[in-house]
Design an enzyme around this catalytic site. Structure first.
Site, PDB file in Angstrom:
ATOM      1  N   ALA A 254     -10.880  49.917  25.109  1.00 22.47           N
ATOM      2  CA  ALA A 254      -9.611  49.901  25.853  1.00 22.47           C
ATOM      3  C   ALA A 254      -8.631  49.009  25.099  1.00 22.47           C
ATOM      4  CB  ALA A 254      -9.828  49.390  27.273  1.00 22.47           C
TER       5      ALA A 254
ATOM      6  N   ASP B 225      -0.674   1.271 -12.886  1.00 26.21           N
ATOM      7  CA  ASP B 225      -1.449   0.046 -13.061  1.00 26.21           C
ATOM      8  C   ASP B 225      -2.679   0.038 -12.156  1.00 26.21           C
ATOM      9  OD1 ASP B 225      -0.673  -0.895 -10.482  1.00 26.21           O
ATOM     10  OD2 ASP B 225       1.178  -1.717 -11.322  1.00 26.21           O
TER      11      ASP B 225
ATOM     12  N   LYS C 100      -3.559  -4.279 -15.281  1.00 25.66           N
ATOM     13  CA  LYS C 100      -3.653  -5.708 -15.566  1.00 25.66           C
ATOM     14  C   LYS C 100      -4.639  -6.346 -14.603  1.00 25.66           C
ATOM     15  CE  LYS C 100       1.242  -5.803 -16.772  1.00 25.66           C
ATOM     16  NZ  LYS C 100       2.552  -6.380 -16.449  1.00 25.66           N
TER      17      LYS C 100
ATOM     18  N   GLY D 101       1.739  -0.680  -7.775  1.00 26.63           N
ATOM     19  CA  GLY D 101       1.268  -1.026  -6.446  1.00 26.63           C
ATOM     20  C   GLY D 101       2.312  -1.824  -5.686  1.00 26.63           C
TER      21      GLY D 101
ATOM     22  N   THR E 126       5.589  -3.330   0.474  1.00 29.23           N
ATOM     23  CA  THR E 126       5.022  -4.441  -0.278  1.00 29.23           C
ATOM     24  C   THR E 126       3.722  -4.931   0.357  1.00 29.23           C
ATOM     25  OG1 THR E 126       5.526  -6.580  -1.288  1.00 29.23           O
ATOM     26  CG2 THR E 126       6.305  -6.226   0.960  1.00 29.23           C
TER      27      THR E 126
END
EC number: 2.1.1.107
Length: 457
Positions: A44, A248, A270, A301, A331
């Protein structure tokens, strides 16, 4: 990867849906939109199927499922509420070597249907592999909000221009820069949406004929403190458009996985007391790559203008006449404090915040008397090796020895570790932590026990 995402050309190809209810209707709409020659089989049908059949858009076969319906099919969908029937359709399709989707039963299916963002000819498909359709839907909704509705018109128009652009611009780099200008041109997008042919022509001619700047450029991008979810939208856009990414140690692997796949990656990491690449050499790398005409992202970063030496790098570019721009990042002080349950300001405890580098150029000396004052929060970046000196100087200049302190290691990352105590313990606490770490000193640290939410996640 459990499933290969592909886009199928189904126009004028036979497809079968077994099922005549609401779920089958949703699948039918997708196949009809793709131009499939559709047959629907069920005992159906809801009224919509009858309406489509009356309009000549599909063929209805009322009655039990018969495997012969698959003989000419390219693709099948089992969309009934009968699990046994769905399984039989799937097995029959497998025997016919036809891909079959089984609604709400991904393990029984040979293909799954993704969530779709349709900006034809631009199509985006999102899938969780059938494990979490709700998650796929949420991602689709988020992407829908990011992709303008007129994007499909721009993409279609770009297809019409491909031949001319190839003639106009000799190199792949020139063509890529042209397309990037075109796709972000708001006037062209609006003109296409309004079908304003005069404005479309004027804008196109301007874009094609204006001189391309063969100089490269450098974008200084803050990657945030660690959690990839804290990378800004603009930062994400820049790393996905870069030819070269100079990054970095503080940039997480999760963020680097978002970088454009064919971009060159230059690591200049570093570590405290050891520079993998001298700063002057980093400056020259940026200059050299930009002078080749490349789009360079200097990915740092945190925020590049807060103890990131971003200003020094940009001075080199400025002196050489290289175009540059800056995308701020969250930050470390903001990210680490928030993820540690330490508000940097508080009406009762701190009316100001000091962001302080833990090491200075030779001969530098901090204003310890002002740093020892009450009602402020001190945040020392790169201060782990100087923690004993910081402790001594602050106490010598009047800061109480019981002043709360915290050290945050790998802030905002899943590996975040926080240790707290008092100022008299700072040097000892620092010996238990590794870089990168941030030192927070002030009465606000005392709120950490109450507000620390991240460790509970």
């Amino acid at each position: 990867m459990d499933h290969l995402p592909i886009f199928c050309q189904l126009r004028d190809r036979d497809c079968l849906i077994v099922g005549g209810g609401d779920v089958a209707e949703r699948k039918a709409r997708l196949l009809l939109d793709a131009g499939a020659r559709l047959t629907v089989n069920a005992l159906a049908f809801i009224p919509q199927f009858t309406a489509w059949a009356d309009a000549g858009m599909l063929t209805l076969v009322e009655g039990p499922f018969d495997e012969s319906l698959l003989d000419t099919c390219w693709l099948a969908i089992a969309a009934t509420d009968d699990d046994a029937l769905n399984q039989r359709v799937s097995e029959a399709a497998e025997a016919h070597r036809i891909f079959c989707n089984v609604v709400d039963a991904p393990k029984a299916a040979s293909f799954i249907m993704p969530s779709i963002i349709d900006r034809s000819p631009l199509m985006v498909a999102v899938s969780s592999g059938g494990t979490s359709p709700v998650l796929a839907r949420l991602l689709r909704e988020k992407l829908e909000s990011l992709l303008p509705l007129h994007l499909g018109q721009v993409a279609k128009y770009a297809g019409q221009l491909r031949g001319r652009v190839k003639q106009q611009f000799a190199t792949m780099g020139e063509r890529r820069r042209f397309w990037e200008k075109l796709f972000v041109n708001d006037r062209l997008a609006q003109s296409l949406a309004n079908n304003d042919q005069k404005a479309i022509t004027e804008t196109t001619e301007q874009l094609i004929n204006e001189p391309l700047d063969h100089r490269g450029e450098v974008v200084l991008v803050g990657a945030g403190p660690g959690d990839a979810g804290l990378l800004t939208l603009k930062g994400l856009q820049q790393i996905q458009q870069a030819d070269v990414v100079v990054y970095d140690r503080l940039v997480s692997d999760d963020i680097m996985n978002l970088v454009r796949r064919d971009a060159d990656r230059v690591f200049v990491g570093k570590r405290a007391g050891y520079h993998c690449v001298p700063q002057e050499e980093i400056n020259q790398i940026l200059l050299r790559e930009a002078q080749k005409g490349k789009r360079v992202v200097r990915l740092k970063g945190g925020d590049p203008f807060i103890f990131g030496r971003g200003g020094e790098e940009l001075e080199t570019l400025c002196n050489a006449g290289i175009p540059f721009s800056v995308v701020p990042g969250i930050t470390a002080a903001s990210g680490c404090s928030a993820y540690s349950g330490i508000p940097l300001t508080h009406r009762d405890y701190a009316q100001s915040v000091r962001l302080i580098t833990g090491h200075l150029k030779t001969g530098g000396e901090l204003d310890w008397e002002n740093l020892a004052a009450e009602k402020q929060t001190l945040v020392f970046y790169m201060g782990l090796n100087q923690a004993a000196t910081i402790q001594q100087k602050l106490i010598e200049h009047g800061m109480p020895g019981e002043m709360p302190v915290a050290i945050v290691e790998n802030g905002t990352a899943v590996t975040q570790r926080v240790i707290d105590g008092t100022l008299t313990q700072l040097g000892e606490l620092a010996q238990q932590m590794n870089s990168p770490s941030l030192i927070i000193i002030g009465r606000v640290v005392g709120l950490r026990d109450k507000l620390n939410w991240f460790s509970n996640h």
